[in-house]
Write a protein that holds these residues in place. Sequence first.
Motif, short mmCIF file in Angstrom:
data_model
loop_
_atom_site.label_atom_id
_atom_site.label_comp_id
_atom_site.label_asym_id
_atom_site.label_seq_id
_atom_site.Cartn_x
_atom_site.Cartn_y
_atom_site.Cartn_z
N TYR A 251 0.82 -1.20 0.00
CA TYR A 251 0.00 0.00 0.00
C TYR A 251 0.87 1.26 0.00
O TYR A 251 0.53 2.25 -0.66
N PHE A 252 1.97 1.21 0.70
CA PHE A 252 2.86 2.38 0.78
C PHE A 252 3.41 2.73 -0.60
O PHE A 252 3.38 3.89 -1.02
N PHE A 253 3.93 1.73 -1.32
CA PHE A 253 4.50 2.01 -2.63
C PHE A 253 3.43 2.35 -3.67
O PHE A 253 3.73 2.95 -4.70
N SER A 254 2.20 1.99 -3.39
CA SER A 254 1.10 2.32 -4.31
C SER A 254 0.66 3.77 -4.17
O SER A 254 0.00 4.31 -5.07
N LEU A 255 1.01 4.39 -3.07
CA LEU A 255 0.56 5.76 -2.82
C LEU A 255 1.07 6.75 -3.85
O LEU A 255 0.47 7.79 -4.08
N PRO B 195 5.27 6.92 10.58
CA PRO B 195 5.92 8.17 10.17
C PRO B 195 6.12 8.32 8.66
O PRO B 195 5.88 9.41 8.13
N PRO B 196 6.54 7.27 7.91
CA PRO B 196 6.71 7.47 6.46
C PRO B 196 5.41 7.86 5.76
O PRO B 196 5.41 8.67 4.84
N VAL B 197 4.29 7.27 6.20
CA VAL B 197 3.00 7.60 5.60
C VAL B 197 2.58 9.01 6.00
O VAL B 197 2.11 9.81 5.17
N LEU B 198 2.75 9.36 7.26
CA LEU B 198 2.41 10.71 7.72
C LEU B 198 3.24 11.76 6.98
O LEU B 198 2.74 12.84 6.65
N ALA B 199 4.50 11.43 6.69
CA ALA B 199 5.37 12.38 5.98
C ALA B 199 4.88 12.62 4.56
O ALA B 199 4.96 13.76 4.05
N ILE B 200 4.38 11.59 3.90
CA ILE B 200 3.88 11.75 2.53
C ILE B 200 2.71 12.73 2.48
O ILE B 200 2.60 13.56 1.56
N PHE B 201 1.84 12.66 3.48
CA PHE B 201 0.63 13.47 3.47
C PHE B 201 0.78 14.79 4.22
O PHE B 201 -0.18 15.57 4.28
N CYS C 276 -3.21 10.29 13.77
CA CYS C 276 -3.03 9.31 12.70
C CYS C 276 -4.03 9.59 11.56
O CYS C 276 -5.10 10.15 11.79
N LEU C 277 -3.68 9.17 10.37
CA LEU C 277 -4.54 9.36 9.22
C LEU C 277 -5.67 8.32 9.23
O LEU C 277 -5.42 7.12 9.31
#
Length: 307
Positions: free
Chosen positions: A183-187, A233-239, A254-255
Amino acid sequence: MMMFWPYAISLLLSSPSLEAAAGGGALSSRRYDSIFSFGDSLADTGNNPVVFGWYSIFDPVTRPPYGSTFFGRPTGRNCDGRLILDFVAERLGVPFLPPFLAHNGSFRRGANFAVGGATALNSGFFHAGDPPDASPLPLNTSLGVQVGWFESLKPSLCNTTLECRDFFRRSLFFVGEFGYNDYFFSLRKKSIQEIRLLVPDIIKTISIAIEMLIKHGAKDLVVPGMIPSGCAPPVLAIFAGQAGPDEYEPATGCLKAQNELAVHHNSLLQESLQGLRDRHPDASIVYADFFSPVMAMVRSPGKFGGN
């Protein structure tokens, strides 16, 4: 984090599903001589630097502070000390799992096939349509690749069907966590609604791998679910700077949508595991809940040594 993580490990190990794997519950009557593990950075004991080396990519886990709190040196683990898997091995009296790609000795007490950043789906899925200068991540270390490594190792552990059945009935298999990196790389290419459509395929891929391992002789398997990716944290940083205030959980920061995706993934995974239990009644398949303990830490970090 260095103070927080030991408390986090304690909470995860005290969850009923992992307690079953680590000496209590349904698996407690068995004695394990070996552990075989598949997964991503949550389970990688040292394969990551080897794979990154294949692609000439610098791997930060080869430098301090990685490994500084327990081993006193970087070991290729994606943390400063031990992994959940290390604590399970200690609880069961099994040596720390050697990384398959970085160990020249025996694997009769177990092997670790996990690689940081690994996906369930084949890496080619994520690179479809990429320009020549696109990032090579995710690398070709998917669940299918890891099962292939296991199959290449198997002849050195046992030969006949009977011999393999006897060997692996005294082994514990960890399959996951898988899903977070898919899911992370699909973002970078898809919306969260489009990513949600990938969940059934990812669950199917995990289930097929489990069935393959059972056919190879695996009897006891632990299958971890996803962590709350909306708190990662990596997902939060993207958004950061993109998501609106209403997209965050007020109590945790959290998202919401990413955590709901993880809940959906875990729900479908548990349904799939029940189907596997029905088809393979001689196998013990335990779901390990990583979501709830991590959410407990996020909601009350002070209870676990955090700030």
